[in-house]
Every structure is written in structure tokens, then in C-alpha cells.
Scaffold this motif. Structure first.
Motif, PDB file in Angstrom:
ATOM      1  N   ALA A  32       4.418   3.183  -1.118  1.00 13.25           N
ATOM      2  CA  ALA A  32       3.051   3.445  -1.565  1.00 13.25           C
ATOM      3  C   ALA A  32       2.042   2.812  -0.613  1.00 13.25           C
ATOM      4  O   ALA A  32       1.019   3.434  -0.277  1.00 13.25           O
ATOM      5  CB  ALA A  32       2.853   2.932  -2.991  1.00 13.25           C
ATOM      6  N   ALA A  33       2.313   1.590  -0.161  1.00 15.37           N
ATOM      7  CA  ALA A  33       1.406   0.931   0.780  1.00 15.37           C
ATOM      8  C   ALA A  33       1.352   1.706   2.095  1.00 15.37           C
ATOM      9  O   ALA A  33       0.273   1.907   2.668  1.00 15.37           O
ATOM     10  CB  ALA A  33       1.856  -0.511   1.019  1.00 15.37           C
ATOM     11  N   TYR A  34       2.500   2.153   2.563  1.00 11.81           N
ATOM     12  CA  TYR A  34       2.565   2.936   3.801  1.00 11.81           C
ATOM     13  C   TYR A  34       1.807   4.250   3.637  1.00 11.81           C
ATOM     14  O   TYR A  34       1.003   4.632   4.497  1.00 11.81           O
ATOM     15  CB  TYR A  34       4.032   3.187   4.161  1.00 11.81           C
ATOM     16  N   ALA A  35       2.042   4.944   2.527  1.00 10.77           N
ATOM     17  CA  ALA A  35       1.373   6.228   2.277  1.00 10.77           C
ATOM     18  C   ALA A  35      -0.136   6.048   2.149  1.00 10.77           C
ATOM     19  O   ALA A  35      -0.911   6.885   2.636  1.00 10.77           O
ATOM     20  CB  ALA A  35       1.943   6.876   1.014  1.00 10.77           C
ATOM     21  N   ALA A  36      -0.566   4.958   1.526  1.00  9.29           N
ATOM     22  CA  ALA A  36      -2.000   4.693   1.389  1.00  9.29           C
ATOM     23  C   ALA A  36      -2.631   4.477   2.759  1.00  9.29           C
ATOM     24  O   ALA A  36      -3.729   4.987   3.045  1.00  9.29           O
ATOM     25  CB  ALA A  36      -2.237   3.478   0.494  1.00  9.29           C
ATOM     26  N   GLY A  37      -1.935   3.759   3.615  1.00  9.95           N
ATOM     27  CA  GLY A  37      -2.440   3.556   4.975  1.00  9.95           C
ATOM     28  C   GLY A  37      -2.536   4.867   5.736  1.00  9.95           C
ATOM     29  O   GLY A  37      -3.517   5.130   6.434  1.00  9.95           O
ATOM     30  N   LEU A  38      -1.505   5.706   5.606  1.00 11.73           N
ATOM     31  CA  LEU A  38      -1.539   7.026   6.250  1.00 11.73           C
ATOM     32  C   LEU A  38      -2.704   7.853   5.738  1.00 11.73           C
ATOM     33  O   LEU A  38      -3.436   8.463   6.517  1.00 11.73           O
ATOM     34  CB  LEU A  38      -0.240   7.789   5.975  1.00 11.73           C
ATOM     35  N   ALA A  39      -2.864   7.892   4.432  1.00  6.90           N
ATOM     36  CA  ALA A  39      -3.928   8.694   3.830  1.00  6.90           C
ATOM     37  C   ALA A  39      -5.304   8.191   4.265  1.00  6.90           C
ATOM     38  O   ALA A  39      -6.197   8.987   4.566  1.00  6.90           O
ATOM     39  CB  ALA A  39      -3.801   8.677   2.307  1.00  6.90           C
ATOM     40  N   ARG A  40      -5.457   6.883   4.327  1.00  7.92           N
ATOM     41  CA  ARG A  40      -6.745   6.322   4.748  1.00  7.92           C
ATOM     42  C   ARG A  40      -7.042   6.690   6.196  1.00  7.92           C
ATOM     43  O   ARG A  40      -8.138   7.164   6.514  1.00  7.92           O
ATOM     44  CB  ARG A  40      -6.742   4.799   4.571  1.00  7.92           C
ATOM     45  N   ARG A  41      -6.045   6.532   7.071  1.00  4.56           N
ATOM     46  CA  ARG A  41      -6.254   6.846   8.490  1.00  4.56           C
ATOM     47  C   ARG A  41      -6.451   8.333   8.740  1.00  4.56           C
ATOM     48  O   ARG A  41      -7.170   8.717   9.646  1.00  4.56           O
ATOM     49  CB  ARG A  41      -5.081   6.321   9.324  1.00  4.56           C
TER      50      ARG A  41
END
Length: 151
Positions: A32-41
Motif C-alpha cells: 500500500a505504501a509503495y502503491a501510494a507513492g506510485l499514485a502520488r508520483r
């Protein structure tokens, strides 16, 4: 272009929606943390899907079903609150869905209905999945979306 290619390519430059499956495990929270970072970027939306799988022995003890459903609901609500707070902190467009059922079926359904561009899941921590296959392996084999498996 084949019909399979048409199904995936939705005509955008980069993802519009990333789906992440969470169950509260360490690896799913890292996913989830990784996906959130991807989505933000990528400036895209994040769909967090929490799937609760109820035990097959749920009907064995009187009142067990109600107690297990209440505990699952509380766990999902706690995760929802944590995700909403973090998403607000980083300015992320995030939706949280809590569903009950088989994780493969529910993630597949959510990704298809939401037209997800990518799926992120945590690696299984269960030893038996090395033999029978994990949720991540099944998602990859489905070949419908790019799948990222976070250790």
C-alpha cells in the motif's frame, strides 16, 4: 492491435488508477505504501481494496459468525481511517473499499469494474503458497494488468 491489447490500453499516458490489495499483513501494508507513492508520483487515483476472507469453520460455534464479522468490520474501519489520513497528508486521491470474499475474486472484480491500470499486492507470507500458488501468482497469470508484488 489485438483485442487483449485494447482491453489493457485505455488511451492514457500513464496510469489513471492503481489498485492495491490489503489485508493488514506486513507485506500488504508495504504494498500500500509503495502503491501510494506510485499514485502520488504519477498523479493518479489509488483504489485500496481490503478483502476479508471468513473462515470455513465460521458456523461451528454459535455467535462466531457475528463476532468474526464485527472484528473484520472494525479492522477494515481502522485501516480505512489510517489510509484516509495518510492520503490527505500527501494530497492523494484515494478510495477505500472493504469487501468480504475470496481475495482473488474480489480483487479481480474491483480491478475490472474500476478499470485499473495496474495492481499492487504484497508477497504472500504463507509457506503453503510456494506449492499451490499465491494470490500474486494468480493475478500475474490472469494477464489482465501489470502486477507489482512487493516483498
Amino acid at each position: 492491435m489485438t483485442s487483449a491489447e485494447n482491453e489493457f490500453e485505455l488511451g492514457t499516458d500513464g496510469p489513471a488508477l492503481i489498485l492495491v490489495g490489503v489485508d493488514g499483513s506486513r507485506t500488504s501494508l508495504r504494498a500500500a505504501a509503495y502503491a501510494a507513492g506510485l499514485a502520488r508520483r504519477q498523479h493518479c487515483r489509488l483504489l485500496v481494496v481490503h478483502v476479508t476472507r471468513l473462515s470455513a469453520s465460521i458456523g461451528a460455534a454459535p455467535g462466531a459468525a457475528a463476532a468474526m464479522c464485527e472484528a473484520a468490520s472494525q479492522a477494515a474501519n481502522d485501516l480505512r481511517q489510517q489510509f484516509q489520513e495518510r492520503a490527505a497528508e500527501i494530497g492523494l486521491d484515494m478510495e477505500f473499499r472493504a469487501v468480504t470474499g475470496d481475495p482473488w475474486i474480489e480483487l479481480n472484480r474491483a480491478a475490472t469494474e474500476a478499470r485499473a491500470d495496474a495492481v499492487v499486492v504484497g508477497a504472500s507470507e504463507h509457506a503453503g503458497h510456494r506449492i499451490v500458488g499465491s494470490l500474486a501468482t494468480r493475478l500475474v497469470r490472469a494477464g489482465k494488468w501489470p502486477v507489482t508484488v512487493v516483498p
